[in-house]
Write a protein that holds these residues in place. Structure first.
Motif, short mmCIF file in Angstrom:
data_model
loop_
_atom_site.label_atom_id
_atom_site.label_comp_id
_atom_site.label_asym_id
_atom_site.label_seq_id
_atom_site.Cartn_x
_atom_site.Cartn_y
_atom_site.Cartn_z
N GLU A 112 -5.06 6.86 0.52
CA GLU A 112 -4.26 5.68 0.19
C GLU A 112 -4.52 5.18 -1.43
O GLU A 112 -5.42 5.59 -2.04
CB GLU A 112 -4.72 4.48 0.80
CG GLU A 112 -4.14 3.05 0.37
CD GLU A 112 -5.09 2.00 1.05
OE1 GLU A 112 -5.50 1.01 0.37
OE2 GLU A 112 -5.40 2.12 2.13
N ALA A 117 -0.35 -1.38 9.67
CA ALA A 117 0.24 -0.10 9.35
C ALA A 117 -0.43 0.95 10.50
O ALA A 117 0.23 1.55 11.19
CB ALA A 117 -0.14 0.81 7.73
N ARG A 118 -1.70 0.64 10.92
CA ARG A 118 -2.44 1.42 11.62
C ARG A 118 -1.95 0.94 13.41
O ARG A 118 -1.94 2.13 14.13
CB ARG A 118 -3.87 1.09 12.01
CG ARG A 118 -4.74 1.82 10.56
CD ARG A 118 -6.26 1.59 10.98
NE ARG A 118 -6.79 0.25 11.12
CZ ARG A 118 -7.34 -0.27 9.88
NH1 ARG A 118 -7.41 0.25 8.79
NH2 ARG A 118 -7.70 -1.69 10.17
N VAL A 141 -4.76 -7.55 2.12
CA VAL A 141 -4.67 -5.88 2.02
C VAL A 141 -5.16 -5.55 3.34
O VAL A 141 -4.67 -4.39 3.99
CB VAL A 141 -5.60 -5.31 0.89
CG1 VAL A 141 -5.58 -3.93 1.02
CG2 VAL A 141 -5.17 -5.84 -0.57
N GLU A 142 -6.25 -5.99 3.87
CA GLU A 142 -6.62 -5.60 5.39
C GLU A 142 -5.54 -5.84 6.31
O GLU A 142 -5.60 -5.10 7.24
CB GLU A 142 -7.97 -6.32 5.53
CG GLU A 142 -9.36 -5.52 4.86
CD GLU A 142 -9.18 -4.09 5.21
OE1 GLU A 142 -9.22 -3.51 6.39
OE2 GLU A 142 -9.47 -3.45 4.32
N LEU A 167 0.64 5.10 1.18
CA LEU A 167 -0.27 6.23 1.82
C LEU A 167 0.41 7.58 1.73
O LEU A 167 1.70 8.02 1.51
CB LEU A 167 -0.15 5.87 3.29
CG LEU A 167 -0.60 4.68 3.77
CD1 LEU A 167 -0.53 4.31 5.07
CD2 LEU A 167 -1.92 4.32 3.21
N CYS A 183 -1.59 7.03 9.46
CA CYS A 183 -2.49 6.23 8.61
C CYS A 183 -3.86 7.03 8.39
O CYS A 183 -4.92 6.37 7.90
CB CYS A 183 -2.59 4.75 9.15
SG CYS A 183 -1.22 3.91 9.17
N ARG A 228 -3.23 -3.04 6.08
CA ARG A 228 -3.87 -1.94 6.74
C ARG A 228 -3.75 -1.94 8.20
O ARG A 228 -3.53 -0.98 8.97
CB ARG A 228 -5.40 -1.40 6.17
CG ARG A 228 -5.41 -1.31 4.73
CD ARG A 228 -6.93 -0.76 4.62
NE ARG A 228 -6.92 -0.37 3.17
CZ ARG A 228 -7.84 -1.04 2.16
NH1 ARG A 228 -8.39 -2.23 2.54
NH2 ARG A 228 -7.64 -0.64 0.93
N ARG A 229 -4.35 -3.13 8.93
CA ARG A 229 -4.20 -3.04 10.24
C ARG A 229 -2.93 -2.73 10.65
O ARG A 229 -2.54 -2.26 11.97
CB ARG A 229 -4.81 -4.73 10.76
CG ARG A 229 -6.34 -4.74 10.43
CD ARG A 229 -6.41 -5.85 11.38
NE ARG A 229 -6.22 -7.31 10.77
CZ ARG A 229 -6.61 -7.74 9.95
NH1 ARG A 229 -7.59 -7.32 9.22
NH2 ARG A 229 -6.05 -8.98 9.58
N PRO A 268 -4.29 -0.58 -3.78
CA PRO A 268 -3.35 -1.52 -3.31
C PRO A 268 -2.71 -2.37 -4.64
O PRO A 268 -3.15 -2.27 -5.65
CB PRO A 268 -4.43 -2.67 -2.64
CG PRO A 268 -5.57 -1.80 -2.12
CD PRO A 268 -5.54 -0.82 -3.25
N LEU A 328 0.82 -1.16 0.02
CA LEU A 328 -0.04 0.03 0.00
C LEU A 328 1.08 1.22 -0.11
O LEU A 328 2.04 1.23 0.42
CB LEU A 328 -0.91 0.22 1.23
CG LEU A 328 -1.86 -1.16 1.58
CD1 LEU A 328 -2.36 -1.00 2.99
CD2 LEU A 328 -2.84 -1.11 0.63
#
Length: 422
Positions: free
Chosen positions: A344, A332-333, A325-326, A275, A340, A329-330, A347, A273
């Motif tokens: 974005e 990264a957060r 992808v999720e 950002l 974040c 994201r998790r 992906p 990803l």
């Protein structure tokens, strides 16, 4: 043949060394694994994926939904053969030899890439902000310090094992996830850059210097005469040459089979990803960060943050799975919660061409035509090793050649000393 970062770096080196060069690719330059990779240039930290620690991690790697690795078994003998060779390479002595070989090639790549950037004046968000590899347990941190000692003994670059407090002083943006870590390995001299932008810049620079590009044309028929390849078909054109370099990424195995050679290269699918990095001190990292447990990298590219990683052994499938992808994201957060909230980009997923040991195949291979050289199998270190591989390959074409190695020898041997690693 191939216009990813490995192929383009090879074309640049060959043109610089006086060769007339034609580049062939079925797509635009930099559209494969080069497009959305992790952006890190990991010259000093090159521990191969095939490592003895894999054995203890294997149950969790295969069974956990949050694992950075996934295996989708296929009715594909190449997948099974590669997996068995990979497990056979997960031994301390093999990992140590591979590490030594990769360190030597990476240091050569650092030198050559500096020349390439100075020569082309490429704008690719290049930075030398260093790298932190963060560890979440005392056991993994102890293993990392052991690897650091090994690399130091092999002449690796400056590296330091840092306490968590020292890691936060190096990269304050880690404060929001400090409880997840116990310490890290800091390499001040590591670099990062946007590989896709560098590919674009190389494409333009090489065209301006007379390098011919035949793009949008998949490889067709091959024309052989005795022990030599004399021409390849690209679309409706026949391209004749004195020598051919196969820098085809994961497509190199199919090309090699047409020449009667089996190469130990298989795709490892990765995801990324990108950002928009928020403006403000301590929000997004300036130093490149690797989360060792998640096997994820975070690289600053100007005003953007690249989040990349994961490895799927699933053949040549390039579909982007929402679950993966999720997972990015998790992570990264969790690691950089303040970074974040930005926009974005789409992906991305790509296929890394990997050998079981992590050591790439650079040069001639026994059984292939004498004038065909391979530059493939760099795995997750393709960006890092591309420039050094290009120089070594050019030396072979200029006559500074080594004894050809058979595909079987490549499988049996993880590495040789630096100049004999092809």
């Amino acid at each position: 043949m191939g216009a990813g970062i490995v192929g383009l770096a090879t074309a640049w080196q060959l043109q610089r060394d006086g060769f007339d060069v034609t580049v062939i690719d079925a797509h635009r330059p930099g559209q494969g694994a080069s497009f959305g990779n992790g952006a890190q240039l990991s010259y000093a930290y090159v521990q191969p994926l095939a490592d003895p620690s894999i054995w203890a991690q294997l149950p969790k790697l295969l069974l956990s939904r949050e694992s950075p690795f996934s295996l989708r078994l296929r009715l594909d003998p190449a997948q099974w053969a590669w997996g068995l060779r990979f497990l056979a390479a997960c031994r301390a002595e093999v990992s140590a030899r591979s590490t030594g070989t990769l360190l030597a090639l990476a240091e050569e790549s650092r030198e050559v890439l500096q020349q390439l950037l100075a020569d082309t004046q490429a704008h690719c968000d290049f930075t030398t902000s260093g790298k932190l590899v963060m560890y979440g347990s005392e056991a993994s941190f102890a293993a990392a310090r052991h690897q650091l000692d090994l690399q130091r003994a092999l002449g690796g670059a400056e590296q330091h094992a840092l306490s968590l407090a020292d890691c936060l002083r190096v990269e304050p943006a880690l404060a929001g996830s400090a409880a997840r870590y116990v310490g890290g390995i800091h390499t001040p001299g590591e670099c990062a850059a946007d590989c896709a932008r560098l590919c674009d810049a190389l494409h333009g620079a090489l065209q301006a210097r007379g390098v011919r590009f035949v793009l949008g044309a998949p490889l067709g028929a091959l024309r052989r005469e005795g022990d030599r390849l004399v021409a390849v078909q690209a679309g409706n054109d026949w391209i004749e040459a004195d020598g051919f370099v196969a820098a085809l990424g994961t497509g190199v195995t199919a090309f090699a089979r047409r020449l009667g050679v089996s190469l130990p290269v298989y795709p490892l699918k990765g995801y990324s990803l990108t950002l928009d990095a928020p403006v403000g001190s301590g929000l997004a990292p300036n130093v490149s960060v690797t989360d060792a447990q998640r096997k994820l990298v975070f690289a600053r590219l100007g005003q953007r943050l690249r989040v990349a990683g994961l490895a799927e052994l699933a053949g040549h499938d390039t579909r982007i799975e929402t679950r993966r992808v999720e997972q990015l994201r998790r992570a990264a957060r969790e690691v950089f919660p303040l970074a974040c909230a930005g926009t974005e980009t789409r992906p991305w997923a790509g296929l890394r061409p990997a050998t079981p040991t992590g050591v790439p195949i650079v040069g001639r291979v026994g059984g292939a035509p004498a004038n065909v050289l391979f530059n493939a199998g760099h795995g997750a270190l393709g960006f890092t090793l591309a420039a050094g591989s290009a120089r070594r390959l050019s030396r072979q074409l200029q006559g500074v050649a080594e004894r050809p190695r058979t595909a079987a020898a490549l499988i049996r041997s993880a590495a040789r000393p630096a100049e004999n690693s092809a």
